[in-house]
Design an enzyme around this catalytic site. Structure first.
Site, short mmCIF file in Angstrom:
data_model
loop_
_atom_site.label_atom_id
_atom_site.label_comp_id
_atom_site.label_asym_id
_atom_site.label_seq_id
_atom_site.Cartn_x
_atom_site.Cartn_y
_atom_site.Cartn_z
N HIS A 10 20.78 35.83 37.81
CA HIS A 10 19.64 36.89 37.58
C HIS A 10 20.16 38.11 36.74
O HIS A 10 19.60 39.21 36.84
CB HIS A 10 19.10 37.47 38.80
N THR B 162 0.91 -1.23 0.13
CA THR B 162 0.08 0.08 -0.05
C THR B 162 0.83 1.45 -0.02
O THR B 162 2.03 1.13 0.18
CB THR B 162 -0.85 -0.07 1.14
N SER B 163 0.25 2.21 -0.32
CA SER B 163 1.26 3.77 -0.61
C SER B 163 1.81 3.79 0.76
O SER B 163 3.01 4.35 0.72
CB SER B 163 0.08 4.65 -0.89
N SER C 283 25.33 48.49 10.68
CA SER C 283 24.02 49.11 10.56
C SER C 283 24.12 49.97 9.27
O SER C 283 25.13 50.57 8.93
CB SER C 283 23.82 50.07 11.73
N ASN D 191 20.21 35.57 14.89
CA ASN D 191 19.67 34.75 13.92
C ASN D 191 19.29 33.26 14.47
O ASN D 191 18.31 32.56 14.36
CB ASN D 191 20.70 34.63 12.74
N GLU E 268 3.91 16.33 7.57
CA GLU E 268 5.39 15.98 7.61
C GLU E 268 6.04 16.46 6.38
O GLU E 268 7.24 16.45 6.34
CB GLU E 268 5.23 14.29 7.69
#
Length: 453
Positions: free
Chosen positions: A145, A97-98, A266, A280, A313
């Site tokens: 902290h 089957t597939s 910049s 990134n 998926e």
């Protein structure tokens, strides 16, 4: 998949032609075993492999044109192959089957993608180890902290990252074994029309293991675990990226990304040197983690199968692995070229007037007979004067002038508590724990990966 964040080797695994080549191998191997079992003629298998030996180009456009009519991708592919091979191709897909083709192919792709990711991980670990050894005793301030706490070394920061990515590599190794399964069990997974020996043979040829029980699909808990593992790795990437971003802040500037000749920070401010690579990486980590949730939601399919997982998926398989491949390579480059400023680290540590040594004084007072409550009060009242002076005062000087403190500790005893080297006496022990344990935790060599082809 965004080409800007993709590398060729990983991208190639997910190209349509690569997918169709795996489809053919599955079909041809299955036909070969069916021929051995006498289910189909031996000539059918020979015809398929004879055509394959010509190294044919896969005409993706032609297959797409057939699918536009059939509305079924596997049927479109089988139709196209039959047009190339001829009458013997009718014996392909016997009893299958597939999902046998689709699920097994996806797992082949994920296993091969993981091999690349394991290589990426090894490169990152090598870079972290090298830089950790380089800065094993480079003093810097540890922060909790975001506030100065006590001294550490920059090498210890990198050793911690190494240990974390060692754990990530082990998880990735396990995830490869989890995902590298094969299902050639036919409709609803009963093997009614295809012998289990076919599945075992195809699995062996593709470097997989047979799925113990499939329901026409390979259970998606495996995929959930796989993509969750990628998400955890992404979290570790972001943790290190954020650390570097904080260290590059102007007020800190203890380390920064390499700024190449001709690079611009910049469009408006020529002075800028921004942590763009690690920023990134933070963004990429968010995307990789986002792919884990739909993988978890794919686990609950209807009865023996539905295809609600399929479209998910098609996105997350390529996107998660391609993005993680890019992210690991980028982080490796950042670590290798990271600019480290030991003098700035020392200056930052010194700017708060010795407050980083407060705990040693506290402990010394308690050992000299002062109650912990009183010892804390004595040290804190002097420390707050230093804090409020923004480091213009020195804690040691104030303590020497405090009669309650000097009643318990001499000036010489106080001075000894401000020894920076005291904090590093167990650095060797920590490094041994991290780096001497490599052989026991590396998950084996890559060429021994479970299910490797």
């Amino acid at each position: 998949m965004v080409p800007r964040y993709a590398r060729p080797a990983m991208t190639a695994l997910w190209e349509p032609e690569a997918k169709y080549r795996i489809w053919f191998e599955i079909e041809a191997h299955a036909t070969s075993k069916l021929a051995d079992l006498g289910v189909v003629p031996q000539s059918a298998a020979e015809a398929l492999w004879d055509w394959w030996k010509t190294e044919p180009a896969i005409d993706v456009a032609a297959i797409d044109a057939i699918e536009a009519v059939t509305k079924h991708d596997v049927i479109a592919f089988l139709t196209w192959v039959a047009e190339q091979v001829g009458d013997e191709a009718r014996f392909m897909h016997q009893g299958m089957t597939s999902s046998d083709v689709l699920d097994t192919t996806l797992n082949v792709q994920l296993a091969r993608a993981t091999d690349i990711l394991l290589e990426d991980m090894d490169g990152l670990l090598d870079a972290l180890k090298t830089r950790a050894e380089e800065h094993k005793y480079t003093p810097t301030i540890g922060r909790s902290h975001g506030i100065h706490a006590e001294p550490v070394t920059f090498g210890l920061k990198l050793a911690q990252a190494y240990a974390e990515f060692e754990r990530c590599r082990a998880r990735l190794w396990d995830a490869r074994a989890e995902i590298a399964t094969c299902a050639i069990s036919g409709a609803v997974g009963t093997f009614a029309n295809v012998d289990p020996q076919v599945e075992a043979y195809v699995a062996e040829q593709l470097g997989l293991v047979p799925e113990p029980v499939s329901t026409q699909v390979i259970p998606r808990d495996r995929h959930a675990m796989y993509f969750a593992t990628l998400a955890v790795i992404a979290g570790s990437i972001e943790r290190l990226a954020v650390e570097i971003r904080h260290l590059q802040r102007t007020e800190v500037l203890e380390a920064e990304e390499y700024f190449s000749p001709g690079q611009k920070g910049s469009s408006a401010m020529p002075h800028k040197r921004n942590p763009i690579l690690t920023e990134n990486l933070t963004g990429q980590a968010r995307m990789i983690r986002a792919y884990a949730l739909p993988a978890l939601e794919n686990v609950a399919l209807w009865h023996e199968r539905d295809i609600s997982h399929s479209s998910v998926e098609r996105f997350i398989g390529p996107d998660a692995t391609i993005t993680l491949d890019f992210a690991l390579a980028r982080l490796t480059g950042v670590v290798e070229k990271l600019l480290v400023y030991p003098e700035r680290m020392q200056a930052n540590m010194d700017r708060m007037g010795g407050l980083v040594h407060s705990q040693r004084v506290l402990l010394a007072l308690t050992q000299a007979g002062v109650s912990r409550e009183d010892a804390y009060r004595l040290v804190q009242r002097n420390a707050m004067k230093v804090w409020e002076s923004d480091g213009r005062m020195q804690l040691l000087d104030l303590l020497k002038q405090d009669e309650e403190v000097t009643a318990a500790l001499s000036p010489e005893q106080l001075e000894e508590k401000f020894d920076l080297g005291y904090h590093f006496k167990h650095v060797d022990t920590i490094f041994q724990r991290v780096f001497d344990a490599e052989a026991a935790t590396d998950g084996g060599e890559l060429d021994e990966a479970p299910g490797a082809a």
